[in-house]
Design a protein around this motif. Structure first.
Motif, mmCIF file in Angstrom:
data_model
loop_
_atom_site.group_PDB
_atom_site.id
_atom_site.type_symbol
_atom_site.label_atom_id
_atom_site.label_comp_id
_atom_site.label_asym_id
_atom_site.label_seq_id
_atom_site.Cartn_x
_atom_site.Cartn_y
_atom_site.Cartn_z
ATOM 1 N N ALA A 136 76.834 15.662 -7.237
ATOM 2 C CA ALA A 136 75.744 15.296 -6.335
ATOM 3 C C ALA A 136 75.989 13.967 -5.627
ATOM 4 C CB ALA A 136 74.426 15.231 -7.109
ATOM 5 N N VAL A 137 76.982 13.194 -6.082
ATOM 6 C CA VAL A 137 77.266 11.895 -5.459
ATOM 7 C C VAL A 137 77.988 12.131 -4.135
ATOM 8 C CG1 VAL A 137 78.518 9.726 -5.684
ATOM 9 C CG2 VAL A 137 77.392 10.720 -7.673
ATOM 10 N N PRO A 138 77.481 11.565 -3.035
ATOM 11 C CA PRO A 138 78.159 11.744 -1.742
ATOM 12 C C PRO A 138 79.583 11.180 -1.790
ATOM 13 C CG PRO A 138 75.963 10.803 -1.454
ATOM 14 C CD PRO A 138 76.253 10.769 -2.920
ATOM 15 N N VAL A 139 80.512 11.920 -1.236
ATOM 16 C CA VAL A 139 81.906 11.505 -1.219
ATOM 17 C C VAL A 139 82.204 10.810 0.107
ATOM 18 C CG1 VAL A 139 84.304 12.259 -1.330
ATOM 19 C CG2 VAL A 139 82.560 13.406 -2.728
ATOM 20 N N ASP A 140 82.650 9.561 0.020
ATOM 21 C CA ASP A 140 83.033 8.815 1.212
ATOM 22 C C ASP A 140 84.463 9.186 1.577
ATOM 23 O OD1 ASP A 140 83.647 7.032 3.184
ATOM 24 O OD2 ASP A 140 83.209 5.219 2.018
ATOM 25 N N PRO A 141 84.678 9.823 2.727
ATOM 26 C CA PRO A 141 86.043 10.236 3.093
ATOM 27 C C PRO A 141 87.012 9.060 3.160
ATOM 28 C CG PRO A 141 84.407 11.234 4.555
ATOM 29 C CD PRO A 141 83.693 10.199 3.742
ATOM 30 N N SER B 23 91.278 5.637 -4.061
ATOM 31 C CA SER B 23 91.200 6.185 -5.419
ATOM 32 C C SER B 23 90.432 5.256 -6.362
ATOM 33 C CB SER B 23 92.603 6.445 -5.966
ATOM 34 O OG SER B 23 93.374 5.261 -5.945
ATOM 35 N N LEU B 24 90.576 3.957 -6.203
ATOM 36 C CA LEU B 24 89.855 3.022 -7.060
ATOM 37 C C LEU B 24 88.355 3.061 -6.798
ATOM 38 C CD1 LEU B 24 92.067 -0.196 -7.298
ATOM 39 C CD2 LEU B 24 91.369 1.322 -9.168
ATOM 40 N N GLN B 25 87.976 3.204 -5.551
ATOM 41 C CA GLN B 25 86.552 3.308 -5.216
ATOM 42 C C GLN B 25 85.950 4.586 -5.787
ATOM 43 O OE1 GLN B 25 87.128 2.865 -0.959
ATOM 44 N NE2 GLN B 25 86.205 0.817 -0.975
ATOM 45 N N ARG B 26 86.696 5.674 -5.718
ATOM 46 C CA ARG B 26 86.207 6.926 -6.302
ATOM 47 C C ARG B 26 86.127 6.807 -7.825
ATOM 48 N NH1 ARG B 26 89.651 8.999 -2.251
ATOM 49 N NH2 ARG B 26 91.307 9.388 -3.763
ATOM 50 N N PHE B 27 87.110 6.132 -8.410
ATOM 51 C CA PHE B 27 87.092 5.879 -9.852
ATOM 52 C C PHE B 27 85.832 5.101 -10.241
ATOM 53 C CE2 PHE B 27 87.985 3.039 -13.401
ATOM 54 C CZ PHE B 27 88.611 3.851 -14.335
ATOM 55 N N GLU B 28 85.525 4.050 -9.495
ATOM 56 C CA GLU B 28 84.340 3.235 -9.801
ATOM 57 C C GLU B 28 83.055 4.044 -9.654
ATOM 58 O OE1 GLU B 28 82.107 -0.846 -8.245
ATOM 59 O OE2 GLU B 28 84.218 -0.506 -7.779
ATOM 60 N N THR B 29 82.979 4.868 -8.615
ATOM 61 C CA THR B 29 81.783 5.693 -8.405
ATOM 62 C C THR B 29 81.571 6.665 -9.564
ATOM 63 O OG1 THR B 29 82.012 5.553 -5.998
ATOM 64 C CG2 THR B 29 80.702 7.371 -6.868
ATOM 65 N N ALA B 30 82.661 7.295 -10.012
ATOM 66 C CA ALA B 30 82.555 8.244 -11.125
ATOM 67 C C ALA B 30 82.117 7.539 -12.398
ATOM 68 C CB ALA B 30 83.892 8.945 -11.337
ATOM 69 N N TRP B 31 82.691 6.379 -12.681
ATOM 70 C CA TRP B 31 82.345 5.683 -13.916
ATOM 71 C C TRP B 31 80.949 5.092 -13.884
ATOM 72 C CZ3 TRP B 31 84.167 5.781 -18.677
ATOM 73 C CH2 TRP B 31 85.373 6.477 -18.861
ATOM 74 N N ALA B 32 80.413 4.838 -12.711
ATOM 75 C CA ALA B 32 79.013 4.421 -12.625
ATOM 76 C C ALA B 32 78.102 5.528 -13.149
ATOM 77 C CB ALA B 32 78.652 4.066 -11.183
ATOM 78 N N ASP C 144 77.745 -3.461 -28.294
ATOM 79 C CA ASP C 144 77.284 -4.641 -27.548
ATOM 80 C C ASP C 144 77.058 -4.258 -26.095
ATOM 81 O OD1 ASP C 144 76.665 -7.164 -26.706
ATOM 82 O OD2 ASP C 144 78.604 -8.066 -27.160
ATOM 83 N N PRO C 145 75.974 -3.527 -25.805
ATOM 84 C CA PRO C 145 75.768 -3.019 -24.445
ATOM 85 C C PRO C 145 75.664 -4.108 -23.386
ATOM 86 C CG PRO C 145 73.792 -2.727 -25.782
ATOM 87 C CD PRO C 145 74.891 -3.114 -26.714
ATOM 88 N N GLY C 146 75.184 -5.299 -23.770
ATOM 89 C CA GLY C 146 75.039 -6.375 -22.801
ATOM 90 C C GLY C 146 76.361 -6.901 -22.273
ATOM 91 N N ARG C 147 77.444 -6.727 -23.035
ATOM 92 C CA ARG C 147 78.746 -7.237 -22.626
ATOM 93 C C ARG C 147 79.760 -6.123 -22.384
ATOM 94 N NH1 ARG C 147 80.773 -11.889 -26.477
ATOM 95 N NH2 ARG C 147 82.193 -12.116 -24.718
ATOM 96 N N ALA C 148 79.324 -4.882 -22.452
ATOM 97 C CA ALA C 148 80.226 -3.754 -22.203
ATOM 98 C C ALA C 148 80.624 -3.734 -20.728
ATOM 99 C CB ALA C 148 79.557 -2.443 -22.597
ATOM 100 N N PRO C 149 81.803 -3.217 -20.409
ATOM 101 C CA PRO C 149 82.273 -3.245 -19.016
ATOM 102 C C PRO C 149 81.458 -2.328 -18.106
ATOM 103 C CG PRO C 149 83.765 -1.961 -20.381
ATOM 104 C CD PRO C 149 82.809 -2.623 -21.317
ATOM 105 N N SER C 150 81.221 -2.812 -16.900
ATOM 106 C CA SER C 150 80.582 -1.996 -15.876
ATOM 107 C C SER C 150 81.640 -1.154 -15.177
ATOM 108 C CB SER C 150 79.877 -2.899 -14.850
ATOM 109 O OG SER C 150 80.853 -3.637 -14.119
ATOM 110 N N SER C 151 81.190 -0.250 -14.324
ATOM 111 C CA SER C 151 82.155 0.563 -13.571
ATOM 112 C C SER C 151 83.003 -0.326 -12.669
ATOM 113 C CB SER C 151 81.416 1.623 -12.752
ATOM 114 O OG SER C 151 80.496 1.007 -11.852
ATOM 115 N N HIS C 152 82.404 -1.377 -12.121
ATOM 116 C CA HIS C 152 83.165 -2.307 -11.278
ATOM 117 C C HIS C 152 84.202 -3.061 -12.111
ATOM 118 C CE1 HIS C 152 84.063 -4.963 -7.960
ATOM 119 N NE2 HIS C 152 83.840 -6.013 -8.729
#
Length: 208
Positions: A72-77, A81-90, A169-177
């Motif tokens: 359902a996430v819109p795909v930016d043409p 690859s890194l931007q798509r990776f970040e979007t998926a992990w979000a 430790d959810p407060g310090r876990a890595p974000s998708s970014h």
């Protein structure tokens, strides 16, 4: 069949509230609406087999939900690859927050696998399916692709590690970014380092 489904639903509730190791047959029977504990043996053979089935169903439900969320996430043409990776992990990290009890129960089961052969076999049997599924959903590689197993293994390792950090430790876990930035740093070209100088490389002094 009604008793069987009631037992699975009851086992899921127990997994989420008590964890894998602390759930008893009586807990499951009570959570299933008073179904006789003897029905567990009739339908599943053992408490462990029932808990394994309940955990597998819950994981499949999560995977289907995540697949739909990613689709359902819109795909930016123009996205790389890194931007798509970040979007998926979000989306994946968002799912951690809404399915935290599932992952707590999963890690509880992993802890039991070293001491319960039935649990270990069940987890091992599902490993290939998980790896190939992640390669497909996150990497776009079908099960017949020669690199699907390797890519799926990478995603599985990353998924398990990130989940563990969010549980502890959810407060310090890595974000998708954070993950995308780290991957960019790891894969960035490095200047060729000059090897350490050895004794042989030191020029000899010539007598004056």
């Amino acid at each position: 069949m009604g008793n069987r489904e009631d037992l699975i639903d009851g086992a899921k509730r127990c997994l989420y509230s008590k964890g894998y190791a602390r759930t008893t047959l009586r807990d499951i029977a009570d959570a299933a609406g008073g179904v006789g504990a003897g029905c567990v043996g009739y339908h599943f053979g053992s408490k462990e087999a029932l808990l394994n089935e309940a955990l597998s169903q819950a994981a499949r439900d999560w995977a289907e939900e995540l697949t739909q969320a990613l689709a359902a996430v819109p795909v930016d043409p123009g996205a790389d690859s890194l931007q798509r990776f970040e979007t998926a992990w979000a989306q994946i990290i968002k799912s951690f927050e809404t399915h935290r009890p599932l992952w707590a129960a999963t890690f509880d089961a992993l802890g039991q696998s070293a001491h319960a052969e039935e649990v270990r076999r069940h987890l091992a049997a599902g490993l290939e399916q998980v790896r190939l599924g992640l390669a497909d959903v996150l990497g776009g590689l079908g099960p017949d692709h020669p690199d699907a197993w390797l890519v799926g293994g990478f995603y599985e390792a990353l998924l398990t590690g990130v989940m563990a950090q969010y549980l502890v430790d959810p407060g310090r876990a890595p974000s998708s970014h954070d993950l995308a930035t780290a991957l960019a740093v790891i894969t960035a070209p490095r200047p060729t380092a000059r090897p350490p100088m050895s004794v042989r490389d030191v020029p000899e002094e010539r007598p004056s």
